[in-house]
Design a protein around this motif. Structure first.
Motif, short mmCIF file in Angstrom:
data_model
loop_
_atom_site.label_atom_id
_atom_site.label_comp_id
_atom_site.label_asym_id
_atom_site.label_seq_id
_atom_site.Cartn_x
_atom_site.Cartn_y
_atom_site.Cartn_z
N TYR A 574 0.87 -1.18 0.00
CA TYR A 574 0.00 0.00 0.00
C TYR A 574 0.90 1.23 0.00
O TYR A 574 1.75 1.38 0.89
CB TYR A 574 -0.90 0.00 1.23
CG TYR A 574 -1.66 -1.30 1.41
CD1 TYR A 574 -2.92 -1.48 0.84
CD2 TYR A 574 -1.12 -2.35 2.15
CE1 TYR A 574 -3.62 -2.68 1.00
CE2 TYR A 574 -1.80 -3.55 2.31
CZ TYR A 574 -3.04 -3.71 1.73
OH TYR A 574 -3.73 -4.90 1.89
N GLU A 575 0.74 2.09 -0.99
CA GLU A 575 1.72 3.15 -1.20
C GLU A 575 1.06 4.42 -1.71
O GLU A 575 0.09 4.38 -2.46
CB GLU A 575 2.76 2.65 -2.23
CG GLU A 575 3.94 3.54 -2.46
CD GLU A 575 5.04 2.82 -3.21
OE1 GLU A 575 5.99 3.49 -3.63
OE2 GLU A 575 4.95 1.57 -3.37
N THR A 576 1.60 5.54 -1.28
CA THR A 576 1.17 6.82 -1.82
C THR A 576 2.38 7.73 -1.95
O THR A 576 3.36 7.58 -1.20
CB THR A 576 0.09 7.48 -0.93
OG1 THR A 576 -0.39 8.67 -1.58
CG2 THR A 576 0.65 7.86 0.43
N TYR A 595 3.45 0.83 3.05
CA TYR A 595 3.24 -0.19 4.08
C TYR A 595 3.12 -1.52 3.35
O TYR A 595 2.34 -1.66 2.41
CB TYR A 595 1.97 0.09 4.88
CG TYR A 595 1.58 -1.03 5.81
CD1 TYR A 595 2.18 -1.15 7.06
CD2 TYR A 595 0.62 -1.97 5.43
CE1 TYR A 595 1.82 -2.19 7.92
CE2 TYR A 595 0.26 -3.00 6.29
CZ TYR A 595 0.86 -3.11 7.53
OH TYR A 595 0.52 -4.14 8.37
N GLN A 596 3.91 -2.51 3.79
CA GLN A 596 3.91 -3.82 3.15
C GLN A 596 3.61 -4.90 4.18
O GLN A 596 4.22 -4.92 5.26
CB GLN A 596 5.25 -4.10 2.47
CG GLN A 596 5.56 -3.13 1.34
CD GLN A 596 6.91 -3.38 0.70
OE1 GLN A 596 7.81 -3.94 1.32
NE2 GLN A 596 7.06 -2.96 -0.54
N ASP A 597 2.70 -5.78 3.83
CA ASP A 597 2.27 -6.86 4.72
C ASP A 597 2.61 -8.20 4.06
O ASP A 597 2.14 -8.50 2.97
CB ASP A 597 0.76 -6.75 4.96
CG ASP A 597 0.26 -7.83 5.91
OD1 ASP A 597 0.94 -8.08 6.91
OD2 ASP A 597 -0.80 -8.43 5.62
N TYR A 598 3.45 -8.98 4.75
CA TYR A 598 3.92 -10.27 4.22
C TYR A 598 3.27 -11.43 4.97
O TYR A 598 3.11 -11.38 6.19
CB TYR A 598 5.44 -10.41 4.39
CG TYR A 598 6.25 -9.60 3.41
CD1 TYR A 598 6.74 -10.18 2.25
CD2 TYR A 598 6.54 -8.27 3.67
CE1 TYR A 598 7.50 -9.44 1.36
CE2 TYR A 598 7.29 -7.53 2.78
CZ TYR A 598 7.76 -8.12 1.62
OH TYR A 598 8.51 -7.39 0.74
N SER A 599 2.95 -12.46 4.24
CA SER A 599 2.59 -13.74 4.85
C SER A 599 3.48 -14.82 4.25
O SER A 599 3.90 -14.73 3.10
CB SER A 599 1.12 -14.06 4.61
OG SER A 599 0.81 -14.09 3.23
#
Length: 783
Positions: A574-576, A595-599
């Motif tokens: 998610y980026e701006t 913001y980066q979300d890893y699984s």
């Protein structure tokens, strides 16, 4: 024709020297009228030419003139000027690419890369084949964040795209020659020309340099004065040439055929042991080493000396057809193969202890067909891609049994691995009652990988209003994977079992699996005013599942296949950001937060026997910001600066095991660089050009565990490096420059831990010292 050597705005200027800063008056800067502006940067990250300001993703871009003016001829030096990018090069056979703290460097044929490396529009991401010399380059784009929709599944965290210069109709040529310390020599050049139908270009580069870490193995002051004399470490000898042909049968069709050949013959990496010193030396990574390798290297490894021999062949056919003003069809057909053999002393001592080699081979083929259609408020990209690769990674190993077992501390002998005087204890005579003087031991294991990927993608941009553009893209990918493993591991005389791994008794074990996924992206671009754009993006990235095959013993002690699957690593980004110009085009800037979300975050670990394996470290989070600015101070003076901040770690959750709360390896919290550029006319025929570049990285950990090994710290504290260049040029005819990298001669590490760390003997790899030299450029032809 514009003076290519001397009248370059940013991305086309040379660097500013310290001397010029001292002698140039800031008052005179202020009195001058600025009659130019920064050149527009055009990128093709979205498969069509666009101003970088109009692309709703974070991109750093450089043209070939800028790279040449800085003397950037290797991929790793690119990270000195790019926020959020770290490139580690232990050797051309073992590069590591880090974008926003996420590392892609696995050499296993069974795992997939995280960063897409594109060469003339084709994916060349496989680690052992992804390194190449940067010469006669048209431009480089570094695209941050997941780019799977347009760059494929390997671009789970970003992509680096390199385009080479194409042939021209006008006849011209250039020749460069350089010399420097450590007996450095280099020559490069190109020649191009043709007619309306066909144009050709041939470019080449040759570089060599002595090693900067002395290896005393085989010298009179070593443990084995009569032994094989190894070269000093980190010496290079690299050669590459690139013939290319452009055919233009009509104004609407362009056909480019490019072949690249590269040969590397480097002396090897100084894996300096942190526990045991060479004879008469110490354990500092920056002092001399005593690394003799295996006395059986030629028969076990196929190469007697330490170092890497690597050959790469690449063939690319690109056809562009402008069907109409609204429709362009592009076909890219590419094949690439690499063959490398690297022999390395993994324990970094005079002991015949951990002597390894890696023989890697790979063949790749890809075909992409895409169309870009523009009409009214819509711009659409549709395409299909086929990619296949087949590779292997063979790891031979050589040791002396008693040295191996004693240095691991499993014999309980009370005798050190290496004595204070540097001598190595061989306990075989004592263990065999004097019957045997030494026990050579060797084994090897090989992993294989075959991968076929079929994908289709679409990307549509809609101009909702004059100020708002919306983009939605989607790629569907289907993968067919086959992984294999074999080993030849005889029983040790002393242990009556293999020293490590499990012998497959001449059999190769295989595992097969199919995977598929949908990878979307959503972008919005809002034009605040004619000079300022704001954007936002949501995108999904995916690193493919690891189908890992090895060998194990069942309960009865019989060998069997061990097949495991590490789930696909999924990232949501998610980026701006905002991009803009100011001061009548004399300043441009960009700022982004993400913001980066890893699984299922994938990591490479080592088991108790030092064998690498893939694992699922659970969830991870990455929050960061990046900023870039460049400005013309006056007609002669220009500056740039960029910075990146990362707060990235494996989530501190008990479900994530021992790595919970750890930072990613090779991930600095802060990176920063700035450059000062100055160019001025000395006379009607002479120009002076100069520059000063400073780059900084905060502390990095070299291993996922973020912890000492055998009591030794495995990290590099914050580091700043300076490079400078000063030159005089006469139009397109000639130029002379003096240059220096690591001007202050800082000592720093590029890696630590390594294979030796898996056996309790961490090793440390020194970074390059100060390199200085002089370069002469001659130009011929042109207008």
């Amino acid at each position: 024709m514009k003076n290519k050597l001397t009248t370059r705005p940013f991305l086309k200027l040379t660097k500013l020297s310290v001397a010029m800063i001292c002698v140039t008056s800031t008052n005179s800067f202020a009195e001058q009228t600025i009659n130019k502006e920064l050149d527009e940067i055009v990128v093709v990250a979205q498969k069509r030419a666009q101003s970088i300001q109009d692309v709703p993703v974070t991109i750093s871009a450089y043209d070939g003139d800028f790279l040449e003016s800085l003397g950037i001829g290797e991929l790793d030096t690119l990270s000195e000027i790019t926020p959020g990018l770290v490139i580690q090069e232990q050797s051309p056979n073992n590069p590591g690419f880090v974008i926003r703290g996420i590392t892609s460097d696995s050499g296993s044929s069974q795992s997939s890369p995280r960063v897409s490396i594109y060469y003339n529009g084709a994916d060349v991401s496989r680690s052992r084949g992804s390194y190449f010399e940067l010469f006669d380059v048209e431009g480089i784009e570094v695209v941050k964040g997941p780019q799977a929709t347009l760059f494929g599944t390997a671009a789970s965290v970003g992509a680096i795209s390199v385009a080479t210069r194409k042939p021209e109709k006008d006849i011209s040529a250039q020749l460069k020659a350089s010399v420097g310390n450590y007996s450095a020599k280099g020559v490069s050049g190109f020649v191009t020309g043709g007619n309306d139908l066909m144009q050709g270009r041939v470019a080449f580069i040759y570089r060599e340099r002595d090693g900067f870490i002395k290896n005393i193995a085989g010298n009179s002051n070593s443990q084995n004065p009569a032994g094989f004399k190894q070269d000093d470490m980190h010496a290079i000898e690299r050669f590459s040439y690139r013939p290319s042909l452009r055919i233009t049968p009509s104004d609407d069709v362009t056909i480019d055929l490019v072949y690249t050949y590269e040969k590397n013959d480097d002396s090897g990496t100084s894996f300096k042991n942190g526990l045991y010193a060479p004879t008469g030396g110490d354990t500092s990574p920056y002092s001399f080493v005593e690394m003799p390798g295996s006395p059986y290297a030629e028969s076990v490894f196929g190469k007697k000396d330490l170092g890497v021999e690597r050959t790469v062949n690449d063939l690319n056919l690109t056809v562009n057809w402008d069907v109409s003003n609204d429709l362009t069809i592009t076909s890219i057909t590419a094949g690439r193969n690499f063959d490398s053999l690297e022999v390395f002393d993994a324990d970094g001592t005079q002991a015949w202890f951990l002597e390894f080699a890696e023989a890697a081979e790979g063949d790749q083929f890809s075909q992409e067909l895409r169309a870009v259609y523009t009409q009214n408020k819509f711009t659409s990209i549709f395409g299909v891609n086929y990619f296949e690769e087949e590779g292997s990674q063979r790891i031979p190993f050589s040791t002396e049994e008693s040295i191996f077992l004693n240095c691991l501390g499993v014999l309980g002998s009370g005798v050190p691995c290496i004595n204070n005087d540097g001598s190595v204890n061989i306990l075989t005579p004592a263990l065999t009652g004097g019957a045997i003087s030494e026990l050579p031991y060797s084994l090897e294991f090989t992993n294989y990988g075959e991968n076929k990927a079929y994908s289709a993608f679409a990307d549509v941009t809609y101009a909702a209003t004059e100020a708002l553009e919306l983009t939605a893209g989607l790629r569907y990918i289907k993968e067919e994977k086959r992984s294999g493993y074999s080993s030849a591991a005889p029983n040790s005389v002393l242990t009556q079992a293999p020293l490590f791994t499990v012998d497959t008794n001449g059999e190769t074990f295989y595992g097969d699996a199919d995977y598929d996924d949908w990878l979307p992206r959503f972008n919005a671009l809002y034009i605040i005013n004619p000079t300022t754009n704001m954007y936002a993006t949501v995108s999904k990235g995916r690193r493919s599942e690891v189908l890992e095959v090895s060998s194990a013993n069942d309960e009865q002690g019989n060998v069997e296949a061990s097949i495991s699957e590490v789930p696909a690593e999924i990232i949501w980004n998610y980026e701006t950001g905002i991009k803009g110009k100011a001061l009548d085009g004399r300043l441009d800037y960009s700022v982004a937060v993400f913001y980066q979300d890893y699984s299922n975050f994938q990591v490479t670990l080592q088991d108790d026997e030092g064998v690498a394996f893939s694992a699922d470290a659970g969830s991870a989070t990455n929050v960061g910001a990046e900023a870039e600015v460049r400005a013309l101070i006056n007609n002669e003076f220009e500056i740039f600066a960029n910075a990146a901040y990362l707060d990235a770690e494996i989530d501190d959750d008990s479900n994530n095991g021992n790595l919970a709360g750890n930072k990613f390896r090779l991930q600095p919290e802060w990176t920063f660089s700035t450059g000062l550029f100055y160019s001025t006319e000395l006379s009607n025929s002479l120009n002076l050009t100069s520059s000063l570049i400073y780059s900084y990285r905060s502390e990095v950990f070299f291993e996922p565990a973020n912890a000492p090994i055998s009591g030794l710290d495995i990290s590099q504290p914050g580091l700043g490096l300076v490079s400078a260049r000063l030159g005089i040029a006469s139009g397109d005819y000639w130029a002379v420059s003096v240059f220096a990298s690591n001007l202050l001669d800082k000592e720093y590490l590029v890696d630590a831990g390594n294979t030796g760390g898996g056996f309790g003997n961490p090793t440390f790899v020194a970074g390059a010292p100060r390199f200085v030299g002089i370069e002469l450029t001659l130009g011929f032809g042109g207008q």
